[in-house]
Design a protein around this motif. Structure first.
Motif, PDB file in Angstrom:
ATOM      1  N   ALA A  46      38.268  51.737  35.237  1.00 35.00           N
ATOM      2  CA  ALA A  46      38.415  52.531  34.013  1.00 35.00           C
ATOM      3  C   ALA A  46      39.601  52.059  33.183  1.00 35.00           C
ATOM      4  N   ARG A  47      40.692  51.675  33.854  1.00 27.69           N
ATOM      5  CA  ARG A  47      41.865  51.182  33.133  1.00 27.69           C
ATOM      6  C   ARG A  47      41.523  49.883  32.390  1.00 27.69           C
ATOM      7  N   ARG A  48      40.804  48.974  33.054  1.00 25.67           N
ATOM      8  CA  ARG A  48      40.399  47.726  32.397  1.00 25.67           C
ATOM      9  C   ARG A  48      39.433  48.020  31.249  1.00 25.67           C
ATOM     10  N   ASN A  49      38.559  48.990  31.447  1.00 30.88           N
ATOM     11  CA  ASN A  49      37.623  49.363  30.394  1.00 30.88           C
ATOM     12  C   ASN A  49      38.368  49.946  29.198  1.00 30.88           C
ATOM     13  N   GLY A  50      39.349  50.788  29.442  1.00 31.37           N
ATOM     14  CA  GLY A  50      40.137  51.379  28.369  1.00 31.37           C
ATOM     15  C   GLY A  50      40.961  50.352  27.613  1.00 31.37           C
ATOM     16  N   GLU A  51      41.379  49.302  28.318  1.00 28.99           N
ATOM     17  CA  GLU A  51      42.157  48.229  27.691  1.00 28.99           C
ATOM     18  C   GLU A  51      41.272  47.235  26.938  1.00 28.99           C
ATOM     19  N   GLY A  52      39.947  47.394  27.075  1.00 28.39           N
ATOM     20  CA  GLY A  52      39.022  46.475  26.412  1.00 28.39           C
ATOM     21  C   GLY A  52      38.798  45.186  27.169  1.00 28.39           C
ATOM     22  N   LEU A 104      36.659  43.960  29.411  1.00 33.21           N
ATOM     23  CA  LEU A 104      35.385  44.251  30.063  1.00 33.21           C
ATOM     24  C   LEU A 104      35.038  43.245  31.148  1.00 33.21           C
ATOM     25  N   THR A 105      35.361  41.987  30.934  1.00 34.07           N
ATOM     26  CA  THR A 105      35.006  40.987  31.950  1.00 34.07           C
ATOM     27  C   THR A 105      35.775  41.203  33.251  1.00 34.07           C
ATOM     28  N   ASP A 106      36.938  41.854  33.154  1.00 31.72           N
ATOM     29  CA  ASP A 106      37.709  42.130  34.369  1.00 31.72           C
ATOM     30  C   ASP A 106      37.144  43.307  35.160  1.00 31.72           C
ATOM     31  N   THR A 107      36.285  44.126  34.528  1.00 30.31           N
ATOM     32  CA  THR A 107      35.701  45.242  35.273  1.00 30.31           C
ATOM     33  C   THR A 107      34.779  44.733  36.378  1.00 30.31           C
ATOM     34  N   GLY A 108      33.994  43.696  36.080  1.00 30.20           N
ATOM     35  CA  GLY A 108      33.107  43.126  37.092  1.00 30.20           C
ATOM     36  C   GLY A 108      33.865  42.434  38.200  1.00 30.20           C
ATOM     37  N   ARG A 109      34.922  41.704  37.831  1.00 31.40           N
ATOM     38  CA  ARG A 109      35.745  41.035  38.850  1.00 31.40           C
ATOM     39  C   ARG A 109      36.345  42.066  39.807  1.00 31.40           C
ATOM     40  N   THR A 110      36.833  43.154  39.235  1.00 30.36           N
ATOM     41  CA  THR A 110      37.415  44.217  40.064  1.00 30.36           C
ATOM     42  C   THR A 110      36.351  44.856  40.948  1.00 30.36           C
ATOM     43  N   PHE A 111      35.164  45.058  40.390  1.00 29.82           N
ATOM     44  CA  PHE A 111      34.062  45.649  41.144  1.00 29.82           C
ATOM     45  C   PHE A 111      33.746  44.842  42.398  1.00 29.82           C
ATOM     46  N   PHE A 112      33.660  43.528  42.273  1.00 26.22           N
ATOM     47  CA  PHE A 112      33.290  42.712  43.424  1.00 26.22           C
ATOM     48  C   PHE A 112      34.366  42.712  44.508  1.00 26.22           C
ATOM     49  N   GLN A 113      35.640  42.816  44.113  1.00 25.33           N
ATOM     50  CA  GLN A 113      36.676  42.907  45.139  1.00 25.33           C
ATOM     51  C   GLN A 113      36.514  44.212  45.918  1.00 25.33           C
ATOM     52  N   GLY A 133      31.512  40.429  33.327  1.00 23.34           N
ATOM     53  CA  GLY A 133      32.059  39.512  34.322  1.00 23.34           C
ATOM     54  C   GLY A 133      31.462  39.696  35.696  1.00 23.34           C
ATOM     55  N   LEU A 134      30.167  39.916  35.761  1.00 24.29           N
ATOM     56  CA  LEU A 134      29.498  40.216  37.027  1.00 24.29           C
ATOM     57  C   LEU A 134      29.101  38.944  37.756  1.00 24.29           C
ATOM     58  N   SER A 135      30.086  38.237  38.253  1.00 29.21           N
ATOM     59  CA  SER A 135      29.856  37.080  39.116  1.00 29.21           C
ATOM     60  C   SER A 135      30.641  37.292  40.403  1.00 29.21           C
TER      61      SER A 135
END
Length: 434
Positions: free
Chosen positions: A70-76, A78-87, A219-221
């Motif tokens: 959510a913090r990455r999403n709020g900061e705009g 977006l590609t870091d949201t997927g990277r965070t998700f996979f971790q 960033g869903l890789s």
């Protein structure tokens, strides 16, 4: 990013529905088992809370994952949201395997030392033997939920939960009572059904994310990033421990009631099962609180945090109060869904009323505690939780030390718990954001 009541509701509604449908899985287990026998009905309470206590380790980690996404999403970013998700997925998979193995090795020994009745112990162990497999599916599902809540695209959660509920009802019917050529497995069948519905849920999310989401945008890789994982673990460790300690006292609560007798344990499970409907409303808004607070802070709008908390509390009351009134009016009918035993229904009435009254106190308690989590101060939220639990357990010890204490009095421990949680969290939020 000034959230209106309508925006908050639209974000929260899918979360609430997904939690509700998932809790309906536990409710259907209790309803089915209530028609198998008193021992199975009571044992499913102990087994379900025991499973939930371990599950909350993964759930707690997913709260930290949700806050960071959510913090990455709020900061705009977006590609870091997927990277965070996979971790988060990687960590939760490892955690799932670890708790699965540890539960297989040590659960029977631990439960034997705590449960008085041999019949109840055997039923609990039968349930846990198959419910353990659910960790392997439920923990990765938590990462998917954290991702969709964190980016505030929560509609798919409702669809997933409906699929999961339908699967659970079918598996319960087939496996508990032995339909469609299946053997009648009783409480073991309920555990198998819940675990299999978790597998269905995971497959649904995997297929949806692979086929429908724009991979480049988010960033869903499937990449490995140790620095992100380290940041995620530092944030989530305290929410993991806090979430475990949220539910662990509930297990001790049911252990204390189990010592009162099989009937009291069966009644406690009925009341607990009904209470999950109201817990869903409180917890969904609380989960939304942490996501919105994190988004506001990420966007640099700290001054709007308390305003959002107040709006969420009003919406929680507006949603829950009609349900409470309806449940109270239809109390006899609601209790008979679980059992037709007149003695159990009479015994359940006053604990049922005390449980309903707890909603009024739980709303502000959980809202402000999750607001603290949304600020990123997860260690502080854990500290509040520890202080609350210590007092809660002491109160429970005093009650259980007295002779012939009515079951309804045990339920007042929940009132004390949420009041203390509110006091600690509210004082901090007032000092920090006024």
């Amino acid at each position: 990013m000034n959230y209106s009541y309508k925006q908050i509701w639209l974000i929260n509604y899918p979360v609430m529905m997904s939690l509700l449908i998932e809790q309906l899985i536990n409710i259907t287990d209790a309803i089915f088992l209530g028609h198998v026998g008193e021992v199975e009905l009571g044992a499913s309470a102990l087994a379900g809370i025991y499973y939930m206590a371990i599950y909350m380790l993964g759930f707690g980690f997913s709260l930290g994952l949700q806050v960071l996404i959510a913090r990455r999403n709020g900061e705009g970013r977006l590609t870091d949201t997927g990277r965070t998700f996979f971790q988060g997925v990687y960590f939760l998979l490892v955690l799932a395997v670890a708790v699965f193995v540890l539960s297989k090795l040590f659960s029977p020994l631990l439960l034997r030392s705590l449960i008085k009745s041999d019949d109840v112990y055997q039923a609990v162990v039968e349930y846990i033997r198959w419910r353990d497999y659910g960790f392997l599916f439920a923990f990765p599902v938590l990462a998917y939920r954290a991702f969709f809540v964190g980016i505030t695209k929560t509609g798919i959660l409702t669809v997933n939960s409906i699929v999961m509920l339908v699967a659970n009802i079918l598996f319960n019917y087939w496996l508990i009572f032995g339909k469609m050529g299946m053997p009648a497995l009783g409480i073991s069948g309920a555990a198998m059904a819940s675990s299999l519905s978790g597998l269905v849920s995971l497959l649904f999310f995997v297929i949806y994310m692979c086929g429908r989401l724009p991979k480049d945008k988010y960033g869903l890789s499937a990449t490995w990033d140790f620095q992100v994982l380290k940041e995620l673990f530092n944030l989530s460790f305290w929410t993991m421990v806090r979430s475990f300690f949220c539910v662990a006292p509930w297990f001790l609560f049911f252990i204390a009631i189990e010592h009162l007798g099989k009937s009291q344990l069966a009644v406690a499970n009925v009341v607990r099962s009904i209470s999950t409907i109201f817990f869903v409303v409180v917890n969904s808004f609380a989960t939304t609180t942490s996501a919105l607070v994190s988004n506001l802070i990420g966007a640099g709008k700290q001054t709007e945090v308390l305003s959002v908390c107040r709006k969420i509390i009003r919406l929680s009351y507006g949603t829950g109060l009609p349900l409470i009134v309806l449940t109270f009016i239809c109390s006899d009918w609601v209790l008979r869904i679980y059992t037709n035993d007149e003695a159990l229904i009479r015994l359940a009435y006053y604990p049922f009323l005390v449980m309903l009254s707890n909603y009024f106190l739980a709303v502000p308690g959980y809202t402000y505690c999750n607001a603290v989590i949304g600020t990123g101060h997860t260690r502080l939220a854990f500290g509040f939780q520890v202080m609350t639990i210590v007092i809660y357990l002491f109160y429970l010890y005093l009650i259980s030390s007295c002779m012939n204490v009515p079951l309804a009095v045990y339920w007042t421990a929940e009132h004390l718990y949420v009041v203390l949680l509110f006091v600690f969290s509210y004082i901090y939020m007032r000092k920090k954001y006024v």
